[in-house]
Design an enzyme around this catalytic site. Structure first.
Site, mmCIF file in Angstrom:
data_model
loop_
_atom_site.group_PDB
_atom_site.id
_atom_site.type_symbol
_atom_site.label_atom_id
_atom_site.label_comp_id
_atom_site.label_asym_id
_atom_site.label_seq_id
_atom_site.Cartn_x
_atom_site.Cartn_y
_atom_site.Cartn_z
ATOM 1 N N HIS A 1 0.833 -1.200 0.000
ATOM 2 C CA HIS A 1 0.000 0.000 0.000
ATOM 3 C C HIS A 1 0.871 1.254 0.000
ATOM 4 O O HIS A 1 1.264 1.753 1.049
ATOM 5 C CB HIS A 1 -0.915 0.002 1.226
ATOM 6 C CG HIS A 1 -1.988 1.040 1.179
ATOM 7 N ND1 HIS A 1 -3.260 0.811 1.643
ATOM 8 C CD2 HIS A 1 -1.997 2.321 0.732
ATOM 9 C CE1 HIS A 1 -4.001 1.890 1.478
ATOM 10 N NE2 HIS A 1 -3.243 2.825 0.926
ATOM 11 N N ARG B 1 2.424 8.715 -6.437
ATOM 12 C CA ARG B 1 1.938 10.016 -6.928
ATOM 13 C C ARG B 1 2.023 10.243 -8.437
ATOM 14 O O ARG B 1 1.363 11.136 -8.949
ATOM 15 C CB ARG B 1 2.651 11.157 -6.216
ATOM 16 C CG ARG B 1 2.545 11.146 -4.689
ATOM 17 C CD ARG B 1 1.128 11.183 -4.213
ATOM 18 N NE ARG B 1 1.029 11.418 -2.766
ATOM 19 C CZ ARG B 1 -0.067 11.212 -2.052
ATOM 20 N NH1 ARG B 1 -1.164 10.772 -2.650
ATOM 21 N NH2 ARG B 1 -0.082 11.451 -0.760
ATOM 22 N N HIS C 1 -10.929 0.755 0.939
ATOM 23 C CA HIS C 1 -10.800 1.933 1.795
ATOM 24 C C HIS C 1 -12.107 2.065 2.567
ATOM 25 O O HIS C 1 -13.132 2.462 2.017
ATOM 26 C CB HIS C 1 -10.544 3.171 0.928
ATOM 27 C CG HIS C 1 -10.463 4.455 1.688
ATOM 28 N ND1 HIS C 1 -9.270 5.030 2.060
ATOM 29 C CD2 HIS C 1 -11.433 5.284 2.138
ATOM 30 C CE1 HIS C 1 -9.508 6.163 2.705
ATOM 31 N NE2 HIS C 1 -10.812 6.345 2.769
ATOM 32 N N HIS D 1 -5.533 -0.291 5.924
ATOM 33 C CA HIS D 1 -5.227 0.555 7.091
ATOM 34 C C HIS D 1 -6.287 0.550 8.209
ATOM 35 O O HIS D 1 -6.889 1.578 8.509
ATOM 36 C CB HIS D 1 -4.952 1.991 6.654
ATOM 37 C CG HIS D 1 -5.882 2.561 5.613
ATOM 38 N ND1 HIS D 1 -7.254 2.574 5.715
ATOM 39 C CD2 HIS D 1 -5.580 3.152 4.425
ATOM 40 C CE1 HIS D 1 -7.769 3.152 4.659
ATOM 41 N NE2 HIS D 1 -6.790 3.502 3.851
ATOM 42 N N ASN E 1 -5.285 9.757 7.304
ATOM 43 C CA ASN E 1 -6.612 9.153 7.174
ATOM 44 C C ASN E 1 -6.488 7.663 6.903
ATOM 45 O O ASN E 1 -5.893 7.286 5.896
ATOM 46 C CB ASN E 1 -7.379 9.818 6.030
ATOM 47 C CG ASN E 1 -8.834 9.402 6.003
ATOM 48 O OD1 ASN E 1 -9.391 8.976 7.004
ATOM 49 N ND2 ASN E 1 -9.456 9.508 4.842
ATOM 50 N N ASP F 1 0.971 2.679 3.771
ATOM 51 C CA ASP F 1 0.133 3.768 3.267
ATOM 52 C C ASP F 1 0.997 5.012 3.037
ATOM 53 O O ASP F 1 0.601 6.136 3.354
ATOM 54 C CB ASP F 1 -1.025 4.065 4.226
ATOM 55 C CG ASP F 1 -2.113 4.943 3.592
ATOM 56 O OD1 ASP F 1 -2.045 5.182 2.368
ATOM 57 O OD2 ASP F 1 -3.009 5.405 4.319
ATOM 58 N N HIS G 1 3.739 14.307 0.791
ATOM 59 C CA HIS G 1 3.207 15.615 0.406
ATOM 60 C C HIS G 1 4.329 16.638 0.480
ATOM 61 O O HIS G 1 5.370 16.403 1.111
ATOM 62 C CB HIS G 1 2.072 16.042 1.333
ATOM 63 C CG HIS G 1 0.843 15.201 1.240
ATOM 64 N ND1 HIS G 1 0.029 15.194 0.125
ATOM 65 C CD2 HIS G 1 0.289 14.320 2.112
ATOM 66 C CE1 HIS G 1 -0.991 14.360 0.327
ATOM 67 N NE2 HIS G 1 -0.844 13.812 1.518
#
Length: 423
Positions: free
Chosen positions: A60, A64, A179, A232, A278, A305, A309
């Site tokens: 996971h 990007r 998800h 997750h 999240n 996960d 950023h």
């Protein structure tokens, strides 16, 4: 050049013992494991004091590309993976454009072939543009080189659409990674709903958002007698639902991220939006239940996960900053530091971070065996490291664990004929 690994601590998964072994790799293939002599034409890796683990697999990650290359690229993501001890990853499809058709998937595979130093297995979207409405073309996507289905980042809110997707995926043996987030309980929240959200006077995300959706999809899996995988998991209720489902013989697997068993919601008080993820960091009780689920086999895999950023994005306030933690470089030391002090041994860690993720995706177990392609990670299990921003090779420096001292350092990562990472 062929490679000779000398005098390492080989983790024998079949007999559950440690053995001092040498390993010979010729043309990318493991040809000998034992007490053997180096040849003149081989590069030497002195593995004295290092544990020889099978290459880790992260099922996971968000690399990007295409569309968000300022956050991460296939190249930088693969470099970060290799540094973390991973030789293979499954990438999520919530890029721009979304990986939901054969043409975009082929372009992604071209980038992977050109730029990646690890094995990348792409997941594709369950629904077109991840809108939760129309299913993507599962069969053609699988034939074109996709390995799993996921709308990760978005839930499939429509139960009928989810049921249809599970029925179709079962027909063609195409794993579905879910998800689990019921938008009705999200409340435009930014962190876990509880003591910390009240203290900071911000809207919180109810744990119901996760476990109510998990409950729905577990019931669908039972109805259709089909496998599902939960991404997750982060709440104690989720773990218990999955534990009960497994006892009933329902074909459900799940993963937990290192940040969900290493940290709790109190970290947000200090780290603010850097700790915004999240599903959110939860309570101490949730963390304890995640660890228990890892101990007893309820949770099948550890997956990062990995969600890089930019600094500018994560510098925003709790409401405006994006969700996500850059995690692939620190996953193993976080796991060693936290779990090996909680009655989880290195054999279980290998199952959670190598064998089980691969099995869930229908791949081989990834173990080091004669005749197989080399996929090896050499780790100093005792050495500690202070985590700094400068030490991270991912474009994403957005981890709340900067400043932590963690145990366990990856010294080498080897994939086939190449040493893809050397500390």
């Amino acid at each position: 050049m062929n490679t000779f690994i000398k005098d390492g601590i080989f983790v024998n998964m079949e007999e559950k013992i440690f053995e001092r072994k040498d390993i010979r790799i010729e043309n990318g293939i493991v040809t000998e494991i034992g007490n053997i002599e180096k040849r003149d034409n081989e590069q030497l890796i002195d593995a004295k004091g290092l544990h020889i683990l099978p290459g880790l697999f992260d099922m996971h990650v968000h690399f990007r590309e295409p569309g968000y290359e300022y956050k991460e690229t296939i190249k930088t993501g693969s470099l970060a993976a290799a540094k973390g001890g991973f030789t293979g990853v499954l990438t999520m499809p919530n890029t721009k454009p979304v990986i939901d058709n054969v043409e975009i998937l082929q372009k992604l595979n071209d980038i992977i072939t050109k730029d990646s130093i690890v094995d990348i297995f792409p997941a594709v979207a369950v629904t077109i543009d991840q809108k939760g409405e129309c299913l993507s073309k599962f069969e053609s996507l699988k034939k074109a080189g996709a390995y799993a289905l996921s709308d990760d980042g978005q839930p499939v809110m429509d139960e009928k659409v989810m049921e249809k997707s599970l029925a179709l995926s079962k027909q063609i043996n195409f794993p579905v990674l879910i998800h689990s987030e019921d938008k009705r309980f999200v409340n435009n929240g930014c962190i876990n709903e509880g003591i910390v959200s009240k203290k900071l006077d911000v809207r919180g995300i109810s744990p119901k958002a996760e476990y109510e959706m998990i409950n729905r999809d577990v019931m669908l899996a039972e109805k259709l007698n089909t496998p599902i995988h939960m991404c997750h998991v982060s709440t104690k209720e989720s773990v218990q639902i999955i534990r009960d489902a497994k006892k009933k013989g329902i074909k459900v697997t799940c993963e937990a991220a290192p940040h969900h068993f290493y940290a709790d919601e109190s970290m947000v008080l200090e780290k603010k939006s850097i700790a915004k993820v999240n599903p959110p960091l939860r309570t101490i009780e949730d963390v304890q239940e995640i660890i228990k689920g890892l101990q007893d086999g309820t949770i099948d895999a550890i997956a990062t996960d990995h969600a890089p950023h930019s600094k500018e994005e994560k510098a925003k306030n709790l409401y405006d900053a994006p969700f996500g933690i850059s995690g692939i470089e620190l996953a193993l030391p976080l796991t060693i530091t936290k779990l090996m002090n909680n009655k989880i041994d290195i054999y279980q860690i290998i199952e959670l971070m190598c064998i089980n993720p691969r099995k869930i995706l229908g791949l081989d177990d990834g173990l080091i065996k004669i005749g197989r392609e080399a996929s090896i990670t050499l780790v100093d299990m005792e050495k500690t490291q202070l985590i700094t921003e400068e030490s991270l090779v991912s474009k994403g420096k957005n981890t709340p664990f900067i400043g932590e001292t963690l145990q366990g350092i990856v010294e080498y990562t080897i994939l086939r004929e190449k040493v893809i990472y050397r500390r």
